[in-house]
Design a protein around this motif. Sequence first.
Motif, PDB file in Angstrom:
ATOM      1  N   ILE A  47       0.844  -1.205   0.000  1.00 41.83           N
ATOM      2  CA  ILE A  47       0.000   0.000   0.000  1.00 41.83           C
ATOM      3  C   ILE A  47       0.874   1.247   0.000  1.00 41.83           C
ATOM      4  CG2 ILE A  47      -1.687   1.330   1.337  1.00 41.83           C
ATOM      5  CD1 ILE A  47      -2.687  -1.452   2.413  1.00 41.83           C
ATOM      6  N   LYS A  48       1.927   1.227   0.798  1.00 47.38           N
ATOM      7  CA  LYS A  48       2.854   2.360   0.866  1.00 47.38           C
ATOM      8  C   LYS A  48       3.509   2.602  -0.489  1.00 47.38           C
ATOM      9  CE  LYS A  48       6.766   4.042   3.633  1.00 47.38           C
ATOM     10  NZ  LYS A  48       7.676   3.683   4.760  1.00 47.38           N
ATOM     11  N   SER A  86       0.994   4.101  -2.862  1.00 41.93           N
ATOM     12  CA  SER A  86       0.673   5.482  -2.470  1.00 41.93           C
ATOM     13  C   SER A  86       1.724   6.462  -2.970  1.00 41.93           C
ATOM     14  CB  SER A  86       0.559   5.588  -0.948  1.00 41.93           C
ATOM     15  OG  SER A  86      -0.505   4.803  -0.459  1.00 41.93           O
ATOM     16  N   LYS A  87       2.997   6.031  -2.941  1.00 39.85           N
ATOM     17  CA  LYS A  87       4.104   6.907  -3.333  1.00 39.85           C
ATOM     18  C   LYS A  87       4.343   6.947  -4.836  1.00 39.85           C
ATOM     19  CE  LYS A  87       6.973   6.641   0.844  1.00 39.85           C
ATOM     20  NZ  LYS A  87       8.300   6.218   1.349  1.00 39.85           N
ATOM     21  N   GLU A  90      -1.713   2.870   7.250  1.00 41.07           N
ATOM     22  CA  GLU A  90      -1.139   3.085   5.917  1.00 41.07           C
ATOM     23  C   GLU A  90      -2.265   3.209   4.885  1.00 41.07           C
ATOM     24  OE1 GLU A  90       1.759   4.299   3.886  1.00 41.07           O
ATOM     25  OE2 GLU A  90       2.424   3.257   5.708  1.00 41.07           O
ATOM     26  N   LYS A 104      -4.057   6.595   5.357  1.00 40.34           N
ATOM     27  CA  LYS A 104      -3.282   7.751   4.865  1.00 40.34           C
ATOM     28  C   LYS A 104      -3.279   7.859   3.348  1.00 40.34           C
ATOM     29  CE  LYS A 104       0.558   6.617   6.888  1.00 40.34           C
ATOM     30  NZ  LYS A 104       1.987   6.618   7.271  1.00 40.34           N
ATOM     31  N   CYS A 105      -3.606   6.789   2.658  1.00 40.61           N
ATOM     32  CA  CYS A 105      -3.517   6.776   1.202  1.00 40.61           C
ATOM     33  C   CYS A 105      -4.468   7.810   0.593  1.00 40.61           C
ATOM     34  CB  CYS A 105      -3.839   5.384   0.667  1.00 40.61           C
ATOM     35  SG  CYS A 105      -3.718   5.261  -1.131  1.00 40.61           S
ATOM     36  N   GLU A 106      -3.936   8.683  -0.245  1.00 37.83           N
ATOM     37  CA  GLU A 106      -4.740   9.740  -0.841  1.00 37.83           C
ATOM     38  C   GLU A 106      -5.344   9.339  -2.183  1.00 37.83           C
ATOM     39  OE1 GLU A 106      -2.377  13.280  -0.965  1.00 37.83           O
ATOM     40  OE2 GLU A 106      -2.272  13.439   1.224  1.00 37.83           O
ATOM     41  N   LYS A 107      -5.055   8.124  -2.619  1.00 37.74           N
ATOM     42  CA  LYS A 107      -5.599   7.623  -3.879  1.00 37.74           C
ATOM     43  C   LYS A 107      -6.805   6.726  -3.598  1.00 37.74           C
ATOM     44  CE  LYS A 107      -0.923   7.829  -5.714  1.00 37.74           C
ATOM     45  NZ  LYS A 107       0.274   7.097  -6.168  1.00 37.74           N
ATOM     46  N   VAL A 162      -9.038   3.567  -3.191  1.00 40.05           N
ATOM     47  CA  VAL A 162      -8.702   2.176  -2.896  1.00 40.05           C
ATOM     48  C   VAL A 162      -9.969   1.329  -2.984  1.00 40.05           C
ATOM     49  CG1 VAL A 162      -7.640   0.567  -1.276  1.00 40.05           C
ATOM     50  CG2 VAL A 162      -6.900   2.962  -1.305  1.00 40.05           C
ATOM     51  N   THR A 200      -6.929  12.711  -9.809  1.00 40.76           N
ATOM     52  CA  THR A 200      -6.429  12.011  -8.614  1.00 40.76           C
ATOM     53  C   THR A 200      -6.272  12.938  -7.414  1.00 40.76           C
ATOM     54  OG1 THR A 200      -5.197  10.609 -10.154  1.00 40.76           O
ATOM     55  CG2 THR A 200      -4.680  10.379  -7.823  1.00 40.76           C
ATOM     56  N   GLY A 206      -8.132  12.751  -3.674  1.00 39.11           N
ATOM     57  CA  GLY A 206      -7.406  12.753  -2.403  1.00 39.11           C
ATOM     58  C   GLY A 206      -7.916  13.820  -1.456  1.00 39.11           C
TER      59      GLY A 206
END
Length: 257
Positions: A39-40, A43-44, A89, A92-95, A97, A201, A205
């Motif tokens: 996931i991290k 996200s990046k 995690e 925190k993801c701004e995309k 899911v 996107t 977010g």
Amino acid sequence: MFETVKYEIRNQVAWITLNRPNKLNAFTEQLNLELKEAIKNASKDLDVRCLVITGEGRSFCSGQDLEDIPQDLDYGEVLRSRYNPMVMELHKCEKPVIAAVNGVAAGAGMSLALACDFRLLSEKASFVEAFIHIGLVPDAGNLYYLPRLIGHAKALELAVLGEKITAKDAERFGLVTKVIPLEEWTEQVTAFAERLASMPTAAIGLIKKNLKSSWVSTLEEGLEKDAQAQRLAGLTADHKEGVKAFMEKRKPVFQGK
């Protein structure tokens, strides 16, 4: 890269597949850690604009693998060290899911699905609040997300009775975005994910962030957060493309920037 998770990027969608099919994708310490890292990574990654979490084989996730938990282990520490970082995690993801629930989602597997933004269910899928059957309490964010989705009374009912929730029932309760026929599963999940990946996107977010904060904000605070978010959205290339496409009477082509 991972042993208990499959990770693949296709058309700007990160496909994250829990990969312990012989154990119905039950959680182990390794799976908790690898899912968090997957996931991290997504996200990046600037090339990723949507995440899909699903399960290999006939199950989404059957919850904690009890063989991976020694009887004298402190369950609270298991949550603090394994599950809570994984859930945070995801939080925190701004995309966007998607939980693509292909089979049973029980216990912490249900918690994982609840923590996602969208839940697509196969018509053969089901949820089970399995914790009560072994004298435990729903965890991994379950009791945080569940009442926000379906209300306090229904959440209490599901958590205490622990009965199987069919895909139809889940749809009726408001737990899912869509129930998909088995023969259309792959096609419809892919189409939904790629649709999200083609949207603005950054705006998604900001919507996620402001919705989450709305639960603990006053109206005045919420209005100010609206202003802050709209300022940021207005500076994006996707906003400029959206306005230009509107003026030119065509469909916008967003780049996620």
